[in-house]
Design a protein around this motif. Structure first.
Motif, mmCIF file in Angstrom:
data_model
loop_
_atom_site.group_PDB
_atom_site.id
_atom_site.type_symbol
_atom_site.label_atom_id
_atom_site.label_comp_id
_atom_site.label_asym_id
_atom_site.label_seq_id
_atom_site.Cartn_x
_atom_site.Cartn_y
_atom_site.Cartn_z
ATOM 1 N N ALA A 3 -76.407 -27.692 -14.903
ATOM 2 C CA ALA A 3 -75.639 -27.667 -13.974
ATOM 3 C C ALA A 3 -75.447 -28.964 -13.089
ATOM 4 N N TRP A 4 -74.229 -28.650 -13.455
ATOM 5 C CA TRP A 4 -73.715 -30.023 -11.640
ATOM 6 C C TRP A 4 -73.521 -29.758 -10.713
ATOM 7 N N HIS A 5 -74.215 -30.963 -9.921
ATOM 8 C CA HIS A 5 -73.862 -31.031 -8.892
ATOM 9 C C HIS A 5 -72.963 -32.306 -8.108
ATOM 10 N N GLU A 6 -73.066 -32.461 -7.237
ATOM 11 C CA GLU A 6 -72.370 -33.560 -6.475
ATOM 12 C C GLU A 6 -72.219 -33.642 -4.380
ATOM 13 N N ASP A 7 -71.912 -34.795 -4.419
ATOM 14 C CA ASP A 7 -71.978 -35.458 -3.183
ATOM 15 C C ASP A 7 -71.028 -36.470 -3.552
ATOM 16 N N ARG A 8 -70.003 -36.817 -2.750
ATOM 17 C CA ARG A 8 -69.184 -37.925 -2.458
ATOM 18 C C ARG A 8 -68.663 -37.987 -1.297
ATOM 19 N N GLY A 9 -68.648 -39.913 -0.991
ATOM 20 C CA GLY A 9 -68.159 -40.062 0.020
ATOM 21 C C GLY A 9 -69.783 -40.181 1.287
ATOM 22 N N VAL A 10 -70.596 -40.410 0.136
ATOM 23 C CA VAL A 10 -72.297 -39.626 0.972
ATOM 24 C C VAL A 10 -73.075 -40.497 1.063
ATOM 25 N N SER A 11 -73.600 -41.040 2.382
ATOM 26 C CA SER A 11 -74.717 -42.084 1.806
ATOM 27 C C SER A 11 -75.981 -41.844 1.567
ATOM 28 N N GLY A 12 -76.726 -42.971 0.552
ATOM 29 C CA GLY A 12 -77.803 -41.905 0.183
ATOM 30 C C GLY A 12 -78.900 -41.740 1.607
ATOM 31 N N ALA A 13 -78.809 -42.372 2.438
ATOM 32 C CA ALA A 13 -79.788 -42.771 3.376
ATOM 33 C C ALA A 13 -78.794 -41.603 4.754
ATOM 34 N N ALA A 14 -78.069 -40.259 4.007
ATOM 35 C CA ALA A 14 -77.869 -39.232 5.227
ATOM 36 C C ALA A 14 -78.969 -38.080 4.793
ATOM 37 N N ALA A 15 -79.035 -37.514 5.877
ATOM 38 C CA ALA A 15 -80.248 -36.269 6.069
ATOM 39 C C ALA A 15 -79.619 -35.154 5.096
ATOM 40 N N LEU A 16 -80.563 -34.424 4.389
ATOM 41 C CA LEU A 16 -79.977 -33.421 3.978
ATOM 42 C C LEU A 16 -79.218 -32.523 4.273
ATOM 43 N N ASP A 17 -79.149 -32.347 5.609
ATOM 44 C CA ASP A 17 -78.239 -31.325 6.082
ATOM 45 C C ASP A 17 -76.883 -31.982 5.591
ATOM 46 N N ARG A 18 -76.626 -32.878 5.443
ATOM 47 C CA ARG A 18 -75.199 -33.931 5.558
ATOM 48 C C ARG A 18 -75.050 -33.801 3.750
#
Length: 99
Positions: free
Chosen positions: A49-64
Motif C-alpha cells: 500500500a502507498w500513502h502520501e501527504d502533499r503540501g505538508v511540512s515534515g514538522a507538522a503535528a501528526l493530526d495534520r
C-alpha cells in the motif's frame, strides 16, 4: 490476555509513505516512489500500500498528516512489518519525532 486478534507482522511486506511540502522539490512524489520501489526490489520486500501527504511540512503535528496516520494504520491492516520512506526527513524533520 486480550481477545483481540492482531495480524502478524511480515518483514517482507511494507507500506510506502511519500511526503512533499511544496511542488518544487528535488525529491518529488514520483522520485520518492521510485526510490522506495527500487529499495523494495533490492531487498525482496513487497510494497502492499502507498500513502502520501502533499503540501505538508515534515514538522507538522501528526493530526495534520492524514497520509502518515493512514500509513501507520495500514501496517496492522496489512500485517506489514516495515514503513518505508525515501529519506528520513520525509517521515519527520526532527530525529526524535521520526523515531
Amino acid at each position: 490476555m486480550s481477545n483481540r486478534k492482531t495480524a502478524r507482522q511480515n518483514a517482507h511486506t511494507a507500506i510506502g509513505y511519500v511526503r512533499v511540502s511544496t511542488d518544487r522539490q528535488d525529491l518529488g512524489p514520483d522520485a520518492q516512489r521510485a526510490a522506495i520501489a527500487a529499495w523494495a526490489t533490492r531487498s525482496g520486500v513487497q510494497i502492499v500500500a502507498w500513502h502520501e501527504d502533499r503540501g505538508v511540512s515534515g514538522a507538522a503535528a501528526l493530526d495534520r498528516r492524514p497520509g502518515l496516520l493512514a500509513a501507520i494504520d495500514a501496517l496492522a491492516a496489512h500485517g506489514a512489518g516495515v514503513l518505508v520512506v525515501a529519506k528520513r526527513d520525509r517521515l519527520a524533520r526532527d530525529v526524535v519525532a521520526a523515531a
